[in-house]
Design an enzyme around this catalytic site. Structure first.
Site, PDB file in Angstrom:
ATOM      1  N   ASP A  42       0.822  -1.219   0.000  1.00  0.00           N
ATOM      2  CA  ASP A  42       0.000   0.000   0.000  1.00  0.00           C
ATOM      3  C   ASP A  42       0.857   1.271   0.000  1.00  0.00           C
ATOM      4  O   ASP A  42       0.618   2.189   0.804  1.00  0.00           O
ATOM      5  CB  ASP A  42      -0.911   0.037   1.240  1.00  0.00           C
ATOM      6  CG  ASP A  42      -1.655  -1.265   1.481  1.00  0.00           C
ATOM      7  OD1 ASP A  42      -2.117  -1.860   0.497  1.00  0.00           O
ATOM      8  OD2 ASP A  42      -1.764  -1.667   2.667  1.00  0.00           O
ATOM      9  N   GLU A  97     -11.548   0.058  -2.769  1.00  0.00           N
ATOM     10  CA  GLU A  97     -10.655   0.621  -1.735  1.00  0.00           C
ATOM     11  C   GLU A  97      -9.505   1.352  -2.428  1.00  0.00           C
ATOM     12  O   GLU A  97      -9.473   1.460  -3.657  1.00  0.00           O
ATOM     13  CB  GLU A  97     -10.119  -0.494  -0.828  1.00  0.00           C
ATOM     14  CG  GLU A  97      -9.276  -1.529  -1.549  1.00  0.00           C
ATOM     15  CD  GLU A  97      -8.915  -2.725  -0.679  1.00  0.00           C
ATOM     16  OE1 GLU A  97      -9.373  -2.828   0.463  1.00  0.00           O
ATOM     17  OE2 GLU A  97      -8.159  -3.596  -1.168  1.00  0.00           O
TER      18      GLU A  97
HETATM   19  O1  FUB Z   1      -3.031  -3.665   3.462  1.00  0.00           O
HETATM   20  C1  FUB Z   1      -4.304  -3.865   4.041  1.00  0.00           C
HETATM   21  C2  FUB Z   1      -5.365  -3.540   3.082  1.00  0.00           C
HETATM   22  O2  FUB Z   1      -5.203  -4.305   1.903  1.00  0.00           O
HETATM   23  C3  FUB Z   1      -5.337  -2.111   2.570  1.00  0.00           C
HETATM   24  O3  FUB Z   1      -5.823  -1.176   3.469  1.00  0.00           O
HETATM   25  C4  FUB Z   1      -6.140  -2.297   1.350  1.00  0.00           C
HETATM   26  O4  FUB Z   1      -6.137  -1.212   0.484  1.00  0.00           O
HETATM   27  C5  FUB Z   1      -5.515  -3.530   0.763  1.00  0.00           C
HETATM   28  O5  FUB Z   1      -4.330  -3.248   0.081  1.00  0.00           O
END
Ligand code: FUB
Length: 341
Positions: A32, A240
């Protein structure tokens, strides 16, 4: 889901973008990556993955991160410096577990690290920690940001000096538990497949960067006819990993489509949107999640992202990477094809 992801990426092509094949660091798992240019260098704020032994499930329990490191480089392709641990969940009084995708911002010489974590009730909130250097360390506030919820904060500084936070993620990110900013309970409730999908949220930041100056509101993502993308439109709807950059006065809102594993983008004339869907910037990578940031440095544009190549495909052990992207004359961004190595 893991198998589905593997199938999708089996069409890997061999036009590997420069720098794209190598993890930026190999002594830690990092995911991320939120990249910014601070003090002339590229600073990257990733999640720090580790193997906590928690089994994989649809809520992302296996992403059980507990601290953050900060990395920097003079330029892409140069040596990457690990500035060490800058925040630990033990030091955040309100947080219990799962420190997910962070971001950072600078204002008036102070640096702000924004991060999602679950509170003592297992509800995701957004926290903020403050430091004097982009390399940290960061001192957490006693409470999460008032009225914050869900995951994946991304703070965009507009060219007029205003700051905005984009936030949200469905499934494990809990966005589906809210309507009109009110918590509805633990049940996961989604609009019907033919109804507008759940949208990411935006709020302008307060002057002190520690809170919102207004209520969170929807960021609309529209199709080519001006209709909101629908819940059933899994290939295009928001899941997301919101990120915004501006190019030639156009705002580019990019995000992960989650269960279809793309980084997609939509464009608009205001940081609030609405944004019109344009296409895919980055196809699925090795591992279930796809998450990125986009930054300009020395006149070139880069996408920072992650994949699970270093861990041999373990979805919860990811490594950040970087590739160059270009904006075409018509404003479009070419798709980076899957490149599994
Ligand atoms: O790394 C944890 C979660 O997985 C992140 O917050 C999301 O965007 C996904 O990458």
């Amino acid at each position: 889901l893991q198998e589905e992801s593997q199938d999708t990426i089996s069409s890997a092509n061999d036009t590997l973008p420069e720098f794209a094949s190598e993890p930026l660091v190999t002594d830690n798992f990092t995911a991320d990556p939120s990249a910014h240019v601070f003090e002339g260098k590229i600073y990257v704020y990733p999640s720090r993955d580790w193997d906590s032994g928690i089994p994989e499930d649809d809520t992302g329990a296996h992403f059980n991160m507990k601290d953050y490191h900060v990395y920097s480089m003079d330029s892409v392709g140069g040596e990457v410096t690990d500035h060490g641990k800058v925040l630990d969940v033990e030091d955040v009084s309100w947080a219990s577990r799962q420190m997910w995708a962070p971001d950072a911002a600078e204002k008036d010489g102070k640096y702000y690290l924004y991060f999602p974590a679950k509170d003592e009730n297992d509800i995701f909130r957004i926290g903020v920690a403050v430091g004097d250097s982009p390399a940290g360390p960061f001192e957490p506030q006693e409470e999460p940001i008032a009225n914050s919820y869900s995951i994946d904060p991304a703070v965009y500084k507009d060219t007029d000096g205003e700051y905005y936070m984009y936030v949200g993620g469905i499934w494990g990110g809990q966005l589906q538990r809210y309507r009109d900013n009110e918590y509805q309970g633990e049940d996961d409730v989604y609009p019907a497949d033919d109804e507008p999908a759940l949208m990411p949220k935006i709020a302008r930041m307060s002057d002190d960067m520690l809170g919102f100056a207004e209520e969170l509101r929807d960021v609309e993502i529209l199709d080519e006819e001006g209709n909101p993308l629908t819940t059933g439109d899994n290939d295009r709807r928001f899941f997301e990993a919101a990120w915004v950059h501006k190019y030639n006065d156009t705002y580019y809102f990019s995000y992960s489509t989650g269960d279809t594993h793309n980084i997609a983008y939509a464009t608009g004339d205001s940081p609030y949107g609405p944004f019109t869907y344009q296409g895919v910037i980055l196809e699925p990578v090795l591992g279930w999640t796809n998450h990125h940031s986009i930054v300009e440095h020395n006149g070139k544009w880069y996408i920072f992202y992650h994949d699970s190549s270093l861990s041999g495909g373990k979805t919860y052990l990811r490594s950040m990477k970087v590739a160059e992207i270009e904006h075409n004359e018509d404003g479009s961004i070419d798709t980076i094809s899957s490149f599994v190595n």
